[in-house]
Write a protein that holds these residues in place. Structure first.
Motif, short mmCIF file in Angstrom:
data_model
loop_
_atom_site.label_atom_id
_atom_site.label_comp_id
_atom_site.label_asym_id
_atom_site.label_seq_id
_atom_site.Cartn_x
_atom_site.Cartn_y
_atom_site.Cartn_z
N GLY A 1 0.93 -1.15 -0.03
CA GLY A 1 -0.06 -0.16 -0.01
C GLY A 1 0.87 1.17 -0.20
N SER A 2 2.16 1.34 -0.31
CA SER A 2 2.88 2.25 -0.30
C SER A 2 2.60 3.58 -1.54
CB SER A 2 4.44 2.00 -0.70
OG SER A 2 4.90 1.38 0.35
N LEU A 3 1.83 3.16 -2.40
CA LEU A 3 1.59 3.80 -3.52
C LEU A 3 0.04 3.97 -3.60
CD1 LEU A 3 3.80 3.74 -6.80
CD2 LEU A 3 3.86 5.31 -4.85
N ASP A 4 -0.65 5.02 -3.38
CA ASP A 4 -2.09 5.09 -3.57
C ASP A 4 -2.33 6.09 -4.84
OD1 ASP A 4 -4.90 5.39 -3.31
OD2 ASP A 4 -4.47 6.25 -1.12
N PRO A 5 -2.98 5.57 -5.81
CA PRO A 5 -3.33 6.28 -6.76
C PRO A 5 -4.29 7.53 -6.46
CG PRO A 5 -3.86 4.20 -7.41
CD PRO A 5 -3.40 4.02 -6.18
N GLY A 6 -5.23 7.12 -5.62
CA GLY A 6 -6.13 8.12 -5.23
C GLY A 6 -5.85 8.93 -4.18
N SER A 7 -4.56 9.22 -3.66
CA SER A 7 -3.84 9.90 -2.79
C SER A 7 -3.85 11.49 -3.27
CB SER A 7 -2.61 9.57 -2.25
OG SER A 7 -2.01 10.50 -1.17
N HIS A 8 -3.87 12.49 -2.41
CA HIS A 8 -3.49 13.84 -2.99
C HIS A 8 -2.05 14.09 -2.77
CE1 HIS A 8 -3.10 13.91 1.49
NE2 HIS A 8 -2.42 15.03 1.42
N VAL A 9 -1.21 12.97 -2.30
CA VAL A 9 0.18 13.28 -2.43
C VAL A 9 0.86 12.62 -3.54
CG1 VAL A 9 2.41 12.15 -1.43
CG2 VAL A 9 0.33 12.73 -0.10
N PRO A 10 1.55 13.20 -4.37
CA PRO A 10 2.06 13.00 -5.90
C PRO A 10 2.67 11.63 -5.81
CG PRO A 10 2.65 15.22 -5.24
CD PRO A 10 1.91 14.72 -4.20
N ALA A 11 2.54 10.98 -6.88
CA ALA A 11 3.25 9.30 -6.90
C ALA A 11 4.58 9.60 -6.71
CB ALA A 11 2.84 9.05 -8.29
N SER A 12 5.34 10.63 -7.37
CA SER A 12 6.82 10.75 -7.01
C SER A 12 6.97 10.83 -5.71
CB SER A 12 7.19 12.04 -7.90
OG SER A 12 6.60 13.29 -7.28
N GLN B 1 5.23 9.48 -3.07
CA GLN B 1 4.98 8.34 -2.58
C GLN B 1 6.17 7.25 -2.83
OE1 GLN B 1 0.89 6.87 -2.98
NE2 GLN B 1 0.45 8.94 -3.99
N LEU B 2 6.45 7.37 -4.13
CA LEU B 2 7.63 6.58 -4.71
C LEU B 2 8.94 6.90 -3.79
CD1 LEU B 2 8.74 4.36 -6.23
CD2 LEU B 2 9.17 5.96 -8.10
N ARG B 3 9.26 7.99 -3.53
CA ARG B 3 10.33 8.64 -2.69
C ARG B 3 10.40 7.90 -1.40
NH1 ARG B 3 11.02 14.93 -1.25
NH2 ARG B 3 12.90 14.76 -0.18
N ARG B 4 9.22 8.22 -0.72
CA ARG B 4 9.02 7.68 0.59
C ARG B 4 9.29 6.04 0.57
NH1 ARG B 4 3.71 10.77 3.01
NH2 ARG B 4 3.12 9.95 1.09
N ALA B 5 8.88 5.48 -0.35
CA ALA B 5 8.91 3.92 -0.33
C ALA B 5 10.16 3.59 -0.56
CB ALA B 5 8.02 3.36 -1.75
N LEU B 6 11.13 3.99 -1.40
CA LEU B 6 12.62 4.22 -1.67
C LEU B 6 13.23 4.53 -0.50
CD1 LEU B 6 12.74 5.23 -5.38
CD2 LEU B 6 13.38 2.90 -4.51
N THR B 7 12.97 5.57 0.39
CA THR B 7 13.69 5.98 1.38
C THR B 7 13.50 4.90 2.47
OG1 THR B 7 13.30 8.37 0.89
CG2 THR B 7 13.56 7.60 3.19
N ARG B 8 12.37 4.23 2.82
CA ARG B 8 12.14 3.17 3.52
C ARG B 8 12.95 1.93 3.16
NH1 ARG B 8 6.79 5.02 3.63
NH2 ARG B 8 6.16 3.49 1.87
N LEU B 9 13.00 1.49 2.01
CA LEU B 9 13.98 0.63 1.71
C LEU B 9 15.30 0.72 2.16
CD1 LEU B 9 12.15 -0.46 -1.57
CD2 LEU B 9 12.13 -1.72 0.42
N ILE B 10 15.65 1.80 1.83
CA ILE B 10 16.99 2.23 2.02
C ILE B 10 17.36 2.36 3.52
CG2 ILE B 10 19.11 4.13 1.95
CD1 ILE B 10 17.73 4.87 -0.82
N GLU B 11 16.62 3.09 4.32
CA GLU B 11 16.78 3.25 5.60
C GLU B 11 16.31 1.87 6.47
OE1 GLU B 11 14.45 6.52 6.97
OE2 GLU B 11 16.14 7.97 6.09
N GLY B 12 15.78 1.20 5.85
CA GLY B 12 15.26 -0.21 6.50
C GLY B 12 16.50 -1.25 6.21
N GLY B 13 17.39 -0.93 5.11
CA GLY B 13 18.40 -1.92 5.16
C GLY B 13 18.21 -2.56 3.66
N SER B 14 17.31 -2.71 3.31
CA SER B 14 16.56 -3.61 2.02
C SER B 14 17.59 -3.22 0.90
CB SER B 14 15.43 -3.51 1.67
OG SER B 14 14.54 -4.09 2.69
#
Length: 152
Positions: free
Chosen positions: A18-29, A31-44
């Motif tokens: 559920g990291s990307l929500d097409p109906g969100s008011h937050v731009p997809a870019s 949302q993707l930035r947050r998802a990638l940041t979590r992967l980096i900070e989480g060590g994935s």
């Protein structure tokens, strides 16, 4: 499994949660930035890991290439990735180790600040308290802590 495939799998599983929500008011870019940041900070994603090419990731996630490019550019500004023409985008050395601690500390400070605001402490009083701490440390609001990466 190739490094690109491993990153793509990690991203897809992250985004399926559920990291990307097409109906969100937050731009997809963003949302993707947050998802990638979590992967980096989480060590994935570790320092030196290559991110998939913009067009490949865009196709896999059904996004416009410019959306992915914006997310990659923001990660670069955050100091989490490094991009080189012709070589692609890789996780920056130290992005995982150092920034995780700094961001965790900053998030703790933000939570504490919200708690203080909820307790009725005025914004002006919080600013004055922060400035007093910085001055006690020999710093002012325009000076960074020596050796620390900038927080964004």
């Amino acid at each position: 499994m190739t490094p690109d495939a491993a990153v793509m799998d990690a991203l897809k599983s992250s985004l399926e949660l559920g990291s990307l929500d097409p109906g969100s008011h937050v731009p997809a870019s963003a949302q993707l930035r947050r998802a990638l940041t979590r992967l980096i900070e989480g060590g994935s994603l570790r320092p030196g890991d290559a991110l998939p090419p913009v067009r490949s990731l865009a196709a896999a996630l059904a996004l416009a290439p410019n959306t992915v490019a914006k997310a990659y550019a923001a990660l670069g500004r955050d100091g989490l990735t490094v991009s080189r023409a012709g070589a692609g985008t890789v996780v920056a050395a130290g992005a995982w180790q150092g920034s995780l601690e700094q961001r965790s500390a900053l998030q703790g400070w933000q939570r504490h600040t919200r708690d203080l605001r909820a307790a009725g402490i005025r914004g002006d009083d919080l600013r004055a308290a922060l400035e007093a701490v910085l001055l006690d440390e020999g710093l002012d609001a325009d000076n960074a802590v020596p050796g620390a990466a900038p927080l964004s």
